[in-house]
Design a protein around this motif. Structure first.
Motif, PDB file in Angstrom:
ATOM      1  N   GLY A 108       0.816  -1.216   0.000  1.00 22.34           N
ATOM      2  CA  GLY A 108       0.000   0.000   0.000  1.00 22.34           C
ATOM      3  C   GLY A 108       0.845   1.260   0.000  1.00 22.34           C
ATOM      4  N   LEU A 109       1.952   1.244   0.730  1.00 25.95           N
ATOM      5  CA  LEU A 109       2.863   2.397   0.728  1.00 25.95           C
ATOM      6  C   LEU A 109       3.486   2.619  -0.648  1.00 25.95           C
ATOM      7  CD1 LEU A 109       4.726   2.008   4.140  1.00 25.95           C
ATOM      8  CD2 LEU A 109       3.144   3.809   3.496  1.00 25.95           C
ATOM      9  N   VAL A 110       3.915   1.525  -1.281  1.00 29.01           N
ATOM     10  CA  VAL A 110       4.511   1.643  -2.613  1.00 29.01           C
ATOM     11  C   VAL A 110       3.483   2.180  -3.599  1.00 29.01           C
ATOM     12  CG1 VAL A 110       5.541   0.350  -4.519  1.00 29.01           C
ATOM     13  CG2 VAL A 110       6.215  -0.145  -2.158  1.00 29.01           C
ATOM     14  N   ALA A 111       2.241   1.710  -3.520  1.00 30.02           N
ATOM     15  CA  ALA A 111       1.197   2.206  -4.411  1.00 30.02           C
ATOM     16  C   ALA A 111       0.862   3.664  -4.114  1.00 30.02           C
ATOM     17  CB  ALA A 111      -0.056   1.335  -4.278  1.00 30.02           C
ATOM     18  N   LEU A 112       0.952   4.056  -2.836  1.00 30.01           N
ATOM     19  CA  LEU A 112       0.650   5.443  -2.467  1.00 30.01           C
ATOM     20  C   LEU A 112       1.651   6.413  -3.078  1.00 30.01           C
ATOM     21  CD1 LEU A 112      -1.104   7.362  -0.690  1.00 30.01           C
ATOM     22  CD2 LEU A 112       0.520   6.951   1.157  1.00 30.01           C
ATOM     23  N   TYR A 113       2.915   6.017  -3.148  1.00 34.26           N
ATOM     24  CA  TYR A 113       3.969   6.889  -3.680  1.00 34.26           C
ATOM     25  C   TYR A 113       4.416   6.484  -5.082  1.00 34.26           C
ATOM     26  CZ  TYR A 113       4.211   8.167   1.238  1.00 34.26           C
ATOM     27  OH  TYR A 113       3.904   8.588   2.503  1.00 34.26           O
ATOM     28  N   ALA A 114       3.580   5.723  -5.780  1.00 30.38           N
ATOM     29  CA  ALA A 114       3.969   5.248  -7.112  1.00 30.38           C
ATOM     30  C   ALA A 114       4.063   6.373  -8.127  1.00 30.38           C
ATOM     31  CB  ALA A 114       2.987   4.179  -7.588  1.00 30.38           C
ATOM     32  N   LYS A 115       3.296   7.433  -7.958  1.00 27.40           N
ATOM     33  CA  LYS A 115       3.267   8.524  -8.929  1.00 27.40           C
ATOM     34  C   LYS A 115       4.187   9.683  -8.550  1.00 27.40           C
ATOM     35  CE  LYS A 115      -1.456   7.588 -10.452  1.00 27.40           C
ATOM     36  NZ  LYS A 115      -2.816   8.144 -10.652  1.00 27.40           N
ATOM     37  N   ARG A 116       5.136   9.448  -7.657  1.00 27.57           N
ATOM     38  CA  ARG A 116       6.092  10.479  -7.262  1.00 27.57           C
ATOM     39  C   ARG A 116       7.463  10.092  -7.796  1.00 27.57           C
ATOM     40  NH1 ARG A 116       4.535  12.302  -1.142  1.00 27.57           N
ATOM     41  NH2 ARG A 116       6.134  13.841  -1.636  1.00 27.57           N
ATOM     42  N   PRO A 117       7.896  10.725  -8.892  1.00 22.87           N
ATOM     43  CA  PRO A 117       9.168  10.306  -9.520  1.00 22.87           C
ATOM     44  C   PRO A 117      10.385  10.538  -8.635  1.00 22.87           C
ATOM     45  CG  PRO A 117       8.333  12.332 -10.521  1.00 22.87           C
ATOM     46  CD  PRO A 117       7.252  11.821  -9.626  1.00 22.87           C
ATOM     47  N   GLU A 118      10.326  11.494  -7.699  1.00 18.61           N
ATOM     48  CA  GLU A 118      11.492  11.741  -6.849  1.00 18.61           C
ATOM     49  C   GLU A 118      11.741  10.619  -5.852  1.00 18.61           C
ATOM     50  OE1 GLU A 118       7.941  13.547  -4.732  1.00 18.61           O
ATOM     51  OE2 GLU A 118       8.706  13.382  -6.787  1.00 18.61           O
ATOM     52  N   MET A 119      10.772   9.685  -5.717  1.00 21.48           N
ATOM     53  CA  MET A 119      10.940   8.564  -4.795  1.00 21.48           C
ATOM     54  C   MET A 119      11.184   7.255  -5.529  1.00 21.48           C
ATOM     55  SD  MET A 119       8.035   9.457  -1.921  1.00 21.48           S
ATOM     56  CE  MET A 119       8.609   8.129  -0.871  1.00 21.48           C
ATOM     57  N   GLU A 120      11.555   7.320  -6.785  1.00 18.73           N
ATOM     58  CA  GLU A 120      11.799   6.105  -7.564  1.00 18.73           C
ATOM     59  C   GLU A 120      12.960   5.298  -6.980  1.00 18.73           C
ATOM     60  OE1 GLU A 120      11.438   3.164 -10.353  1.00 18.73           O
ATOM     61  OE2 GLU A 120      10.051   4.840  -9.957  1.00 18.73           O
ATOM     62  N   TRP A 121      14.049   5.978  -6.608  1.00 22.75           N
ATOM     63  CA  TRP A 121      15.199   5.276  -6.057  1.00 22.75           C
ATOM     64  C   TRP A 121      14.859   4.592  -4.737  1.00 22.75           C
ATOM     65  CZ3 TRP A 121      18.549   6.143  -1.769  1.00 22.75           C
ATOM     66  CH2 TRP A 121      19.731   5.411  -1.821  1.00 22.75           C
TER      67      TRP A 121
END
Length: 342
Positions: free
Chosen positions: A150-163
């Motif tokens: 759920g956390l990964v899906a919550l921040y899936a659309k934030r490119p600055e958190m890709e790494w």
């Protein structure tokens, strides 16, 4: 020569001869009465807490909702009657009015949809918090994996958190219990967000402290503190993945104040006692500066409560912010520019 003790008169202390031109002796000065000065009271933040945290009564809610519905109905009827008259007399102007009314209606529906989506995202974060608490209480690895997904899906659309998402995906297979997995997710996904949240709290505390100290007007400092706290709470929601709209921001602020009261954070803990004592020392020089320091400390405490409400996970391995550290860095920012992480 030996003297007869029987014939000796009563002993008297040696006489100290003083002259009129002798300088005064500091030892002869009377003791200074060090009265305890009253500590500064955070009147501004107390007023802000009353304005935000006081829930309206049922009668007040009924009055407001009925008034809003009546106003909207009358405004719609008047607009339709006006457009109908324009279509009869001036067809071109009537169609222009119809077009503008349609655009306004679409914009209003879009804003309502945005508010609904914002509240839905906050409800999603709240559900992740409950699931994380249940996973930790039951030590369930499956529930912890569901929370991590759920956390990964919550921040899936934030490119600055890709790494950060890639590091979590690489290392999550190494964990074999719920505590370790959630701690890893907190360290990889929320550590940088915590630093951003701390900087927002420091900026709000600095604004409230400076406003209280420098603005002599009675209600201007309350308005400025209210605006700074609402903006800080909205920024907490945006940092951790939520979206607080116009109506949702006010409801989120009420939730934060309720959480602040329910957890007992309004009491003077160890992290606030030192700040209040510092405000008392500063109040000896200026009452307004002392109140500003205490109001800034309470703003920092509101910010910490907002972090706990908007954060998808509880504080596990990451350190929980302390009021004293946040206020010291906020006051340091009044004179220097320090953008390093706390």
């Amino acid at each position: 020569m030996p003297l007869d003790e029987a014939g000796a008169g009563p002993s008297r202390p040696p006489r100290s001869e003083t002259r009129a031109d002798d300088p005064p002796n500091p030892a002869d000065a009377p003791a200074i009465d060090e009265g305890t000065a009253p500590l500064p009271q955070p009147r501004t933040m107390q007023m802000v807490a009353r304005l935000v945290g006081r829930p309206p009564s049922r009668l007040t809610r009924l009055f407001l909702n009925a008034g809003a519905a009546l106003f909207t109905f009358l405004l719609g009827v008047m607009a339709l009657d006006f457009i109908n008259g324009l279509l009869t007399r001036y067809p071109l102007l009537g169609w222009v009015a119809v077009t503008l009314f349609a655009i306004f209606t679409v914009a209003a529906l879009g804003m309502a949809l945005r508010e609904w989506r914002a509240w839905r995202r906050m409800a999603r974060i709240d559900a992740l918090q409950r699931q994380a608490g249940a996973a930790l209480a039951q030590d369930s690895l499956d529930q912890a994996r569901a929370v991590t997904d759920g956390l990964v899906a919550l921040y899936a659309k934030r490119p600055e958190m890709e790494w950060q998402r890639q590091r979590l995906a690489e290392r999550r297979a190494e964990t074999f219990d719920a505590q370790t997995l959630l701690t890893l997710a907190e360290a990889e996904l929320l550590a940088n967000l915590d630093q951003q949240a701390r900087r927002e709290i420091e900026a709000a505390a600095r604004t409230v402290a400076a406003t209280t100290a420098l603005i002599p007007l009675a209600l201007a400092d309350v308005a400025a503190a209210l605006a700074a706290n609402l903006r800080m709470i909205r920024r907490m929601a945006e940092i951790y993945g939520g979206r607080a709209g116009a109506v949702g921001g006010w409801r989120l602020a009420r939730t934060v104040i309720t959480h602040l009261i329910a957890t007992g954070a309004v009491a003077a803990g160890d992290d606030l006692i030192q700040t209040v004592a510092g405000g008392g020392m500063l109040a000896k020089l200026s009452r307004r500066f002392g109140e500003g320091l205490v109001n800034g400390a309470l703003t920092a405490r509101v910010g910490i409560a907002a972090m706990e409400v908007c954060r998808p996970l509880p504080f596990l391995a990451q350190p929980r912010p302390q009021v004293g550290n946040l206020v010291s860095r906020a006051l340091k920012g009044l004179f220097t520019s320090d953008d390093r992480a706390a």
